[in-house]
Design a protein around this motif. Structure first.
Motif, PDB file in Angstrom:
ATOM      1  N   ASP A   5      -3.252   9.030   1.658  1.00 25.03           N
ATOM      2  CA  ASP A   5      -4.703   8.859   1.609  1.00 25.03           C
ATOM      3  C   ASP A   5      -5.317   8.715   2.998  1.00 25.03           C
ATOM      4  O   ASP A   5      -6.516   8.483   3.134  1.00 25.03           O
ATOM      5  CB  ASP A   5      -5.082   7.663   0.732  1.00 25.03           C
ATOM      6  N   THR A  20       1.462   6.903   8.254  1.00 33.81           N
ATOM      7  CA  THR A  20       0.214   7.310   7.612  1.00 33.81           C
ATOM      8  C   THR A  20       0.483   7.691   6.168  1.00 33.81           C
ATOM      9  O   THR A  20       1.317   8.552   5.881  1.00 33.81           O
ATOM     10  CB  THR A  20      -0.413   8.508   8.355  1.00 33.81           C
ATOM     11  N   HIS A  78       0.839  -1.203   0.000  1.00 38.38           N
ATOM     12  CA  HIS A  78       0.000   0.000   0.000  1.00 38.38           C
ATOM     13  C   HIS A  78       0.872   1.250   0.000  1.00 38.38           C
ATOM     14  O   HIS A  78       0.632   2.186  -0.775  1.00 38.38           O
ATOM     15  CB  HIS A  78      -0.920  -0.002   1.224  1.00 38.38           C
ATOM     16  N   ASP A 118       1.476   4.233  -2.768  1.00 36.82           N
ATOM     17  CA  ASP A 118       1.317   5.632  -2.367  1.00 36.82           C
ATOM     18  C   ASP A 118       2.560   6.434  -2.759  1.00 36.82           C
ATOM     19  O   ASP A 118       2.451   7.555  -3.266  1.00 36.82           O
ATOM     20  CB  ASP A 118       1.081   5.711  -0.858  1.00 36.82           C
ATOM     21  N   THR A 175      -4.598   6.369   5.238  1.00 38.08           N
ATOM     22  CA  THR A 175      -4.492   5.017   5.783  1.00 38.08           C
ATOM     23  C   THR A 175      -3.299   4.934   6.734  1.00 38.08           C
ATOM     24  O   THR A 175      -2.189   5.357   6.395  1.00 38.08           O
ATOM     25  CB  THR A 175      -4.318   3.972   4.659  1.00 38.08           C
ATOM     26  N   THR A 176      -3.542   4.392   7.925  1.00 33.97           N
ATOM     27  CA  THR A 176      -2.510   4.342   8.952  1.00 33.97           C
ATOM     28  C   THR A 176      -2.146   2.904   9.291  1.00 33.97           C
ATOM     29  O   THR A 176      -3.019   2.042   9.416  1.00 33.97           O
ATOM     30  CB  THR A 176      -2.981   5.072  10.231  1.00 33.97           C
TER      31      THR A 176
END
Length: 201
Positions: free
Chosen positions: A154, A151, A128, A132, A156-157
Motif C-alpha cells: 500500500d 515498503t 501492518h 499486508d 507505507t514505508t
C-alpha cells in the motif's frame, strides 16, 4: 554469497511467536554439511504429515506463498539451538529476508553470514506488514537495504536499523571467506616476507 541490495517479492505471514531452529529445520536433517538441498525440509514438521503429505493449511503450502521470498514472523524468531542449517534451509527454499520484532542472537548473525537479511521493526510495523502479507501473492513488499526501508504494497514505508559492517558485507556478498579474500594481497606479502625472515617455519 549472493549480494542483497533490493528485494521485491511475496511475503508469507507467520504470526507464530518463538519459532525455533528445530521448527525451521528439524534435527534429523542436520547430517549434511551441504548448504543446498535443505529447502525441501524447511518447516518439515509444520509443512508435512508423518507420511510426507502436504498440510494444506500451512502458509508455505498455499499457492499464494509457495514462492515467498520474505517471511513476516512473530516475536523471537530463530530461537533454540544454534544450528546454521536454519538459515541454509530458508535460503535454499528462496527466502532472502525475515521481518520480526526480535531474533535470537546466533540465528540473527548466521543470517547475515548466509545472505539473508533479518529486519527488526516495532510491533506496530510488523502488524501492518503481517496484514499486508495476508493479502496474498499480489501484495508484494520491497526491502531496500541501501535505504534501510521496507515498503508495503500500500506504499507505507518503515525504516529499520542495521549494523553498518553487516550491511556492507551483505550488499557486497561477503561472507567470512569473502572478507578474508579481500585481504589476499596483504596476506601474500606477509607470507613472502615471513618465508624470508623465518625460512624454518
Amino acid at each position: 554469497m549472493d549480494k542483497f541490495t533490493t528485494l521485491t517479492g511475496i511475503a508469507a505471514p507467520m504470526p507464530l511467536v518463538n519459532i525455533d531452529t528445530d521448527m525451521i529445520i528439524p534435527k534429523q536433517f542436520l547430517k549434511t554439511i551441504q548448504r543446498s538441498g535443505l529447502g525441501k525440509n524447511l518447516f518439515d514438521e509444520m509443512r508435512f504429515t508423518p507420511e510426507g503429505k502436504e498440510i494444506p493449511d500451512f502458509v508455505l503450502n498455499q499457492p499464494a506463498y509457495r514462492n515467498a521470498e520474505i517471511i513476516v514472523a512473530g516475536d523471537n524468531f530463530g530461537c533454540g539451538s544454534s544450528r546454521e542449517h536454519a538459515p541454509w534451509a530458508l535460503l535454499d527454499f528462496g527466502v532472502r529476508c525475515v521481518i520480526s520484532t526480535s531474533f535470537a542472537d546466533i540465528f540473527f548473525n548466521n543470517c547475515f553470514k548466509n545472505g539473508i537479511l533479518p529486519v527488526v521493526l516495532p510491533q506496530e510495523a510488523v502488524d501492518h506488514l503481517m496484514d499486508d502479507a495476508r493479502k496474498g501473492a499480489n501484495a508484494r513488499m520491497t526491502v531496500d537495504l541501501d535505504s534501510q526501508t521496507v515498503t508495503a504494497s500500500d506504499g507505507t514505508t518503515f525504516a529499520f536499523e542495521v549494523d553498518q559492517f553487516k550491511k556492507h558485507c551483505l550488499m557486497n556478498g561477503l561472507d567470512d571467506i569473502g572478507l578474508t579474500l579481500e585481504k589476499v594481497s596483504a596476506i601474500d606479502t606477509y607470507e613472502a616476507k615471513n618465508a624470508t625472515l623465518r625460512p624454518w617455519a
